[in-house]
Design a protein around this motif. Structure first.
Motif, PDB file in Angstrom:
ATOM      1  N   MET A   1       0.830  -1.132   0.159  1.00 28.46           N
ATOM      2  CA  MET A   1       0.307   0.024   0.225  1.00 28.46           C
ATOM      3  C   MET A   1       0.908   1.121  -0.117  1.00 28.46           C
ATOM      4  SD  MET A   1      -3.279   0.898   0.331  1.00 28.46           S
ATOM      5  CE  MET A   1      -4.107   2.458   0.789  1.00 28.46           C
ATOM      6  N   GLY A   2       1.938   1.377   0.887  1.00 29.56           N
ATOM      7  CA  GLY A   2       2.719   2.550   0.900  1.00 29.56           C
ATOM      8  C   GLY A   2       3.453   2.845  -0.283  1.00 29.56           C
ATOM      9  N   ASN A   3       3.871   1.864  -1.231  1.00 28.33           N
ATOM     10  CA  ASN A   3       4.671   1.660  -2.367  1.00 28.33           C
ATOM     11  C   ASN A   3       3.706   2.336  -3.310  1.00 28.33           C
ATOM     12  OD1 ASN A   3       6.817   0.872  -1.298  1.00 28.33           O
ATOM     13  ND2 ASN A   3       6.722  -1.355  -2.107  1.00 28.33           N
ATOM     14  N   MET A   4       2.615   2.067  -3.309  1.00 30.12           N
ATOM     15  CA  MET A   4       1.504   2.452  -4.265  1.00 30.12           C
ATOM     16  C   MET A   4       1.275   3.822  -4.177  1.00 30.12           C
ATOM     17  SD  MET A   4      -0.378   1.755  -6.878  1.00 30.12           S
ATOM     18  CE  MET A   4      -0.665   0.244  -7.181  1.00 30.12           C
ATOM     19  N   ILE A   5       1.072   4.650  -2.830  1.00 28.71           N
ATOM     20  CA  ILE A   5       0.979   5.920  -2.626  1.00 28.71           C
ATOM     21  C   ILE A   5       2.370   6.644  -3.198  1.00 28.71           C
ATOM     22  CG2 ILE A   5       0.954   7.673  -0.675  1.00 28.71           C
ATOM     23  CD1 ILE A   5      -0.752   5.641   0.804  1.00 28.71           C
TER      24      ILE A   5
END
Length: 67
Positions: A1-5
């Motif tokens: 999730m953090g990488n997508m943001i």
């Protein structure tokens, strides 16, 4: 999730930097597609400015929908 943001934010940053580059290039007489991108960039900036101005007005309570 953090990488997508992070990827989304990098994409937005790339669009902003590219748009600013097109505005500068268009001022110096760039090709037609650069002038079109510069126009879209300036229009998007105006939309953001107006929405921010309206949001601040709503928060201050100076506009009422009562009529």
């Amino acid at each position: 999730m953090g990488n997508m943001i992070v990827l989304v934010l990098l994409g937005v940053l790339a669009l902003v930097v590219g748009g600013c580059g097109c505005v500068v290039w268009a001022e110096r007489g760039g090709p037609r597609w650069v002038r079109a991108m510069a126009t879209m960039t300036l229009a998007a900036g105006e939309v953001v400015r107006r929405s921010e101005r309206n949001r601040r007005r709503d928060l201050n309570g100076t506009i009422s929908d009562d009529g």
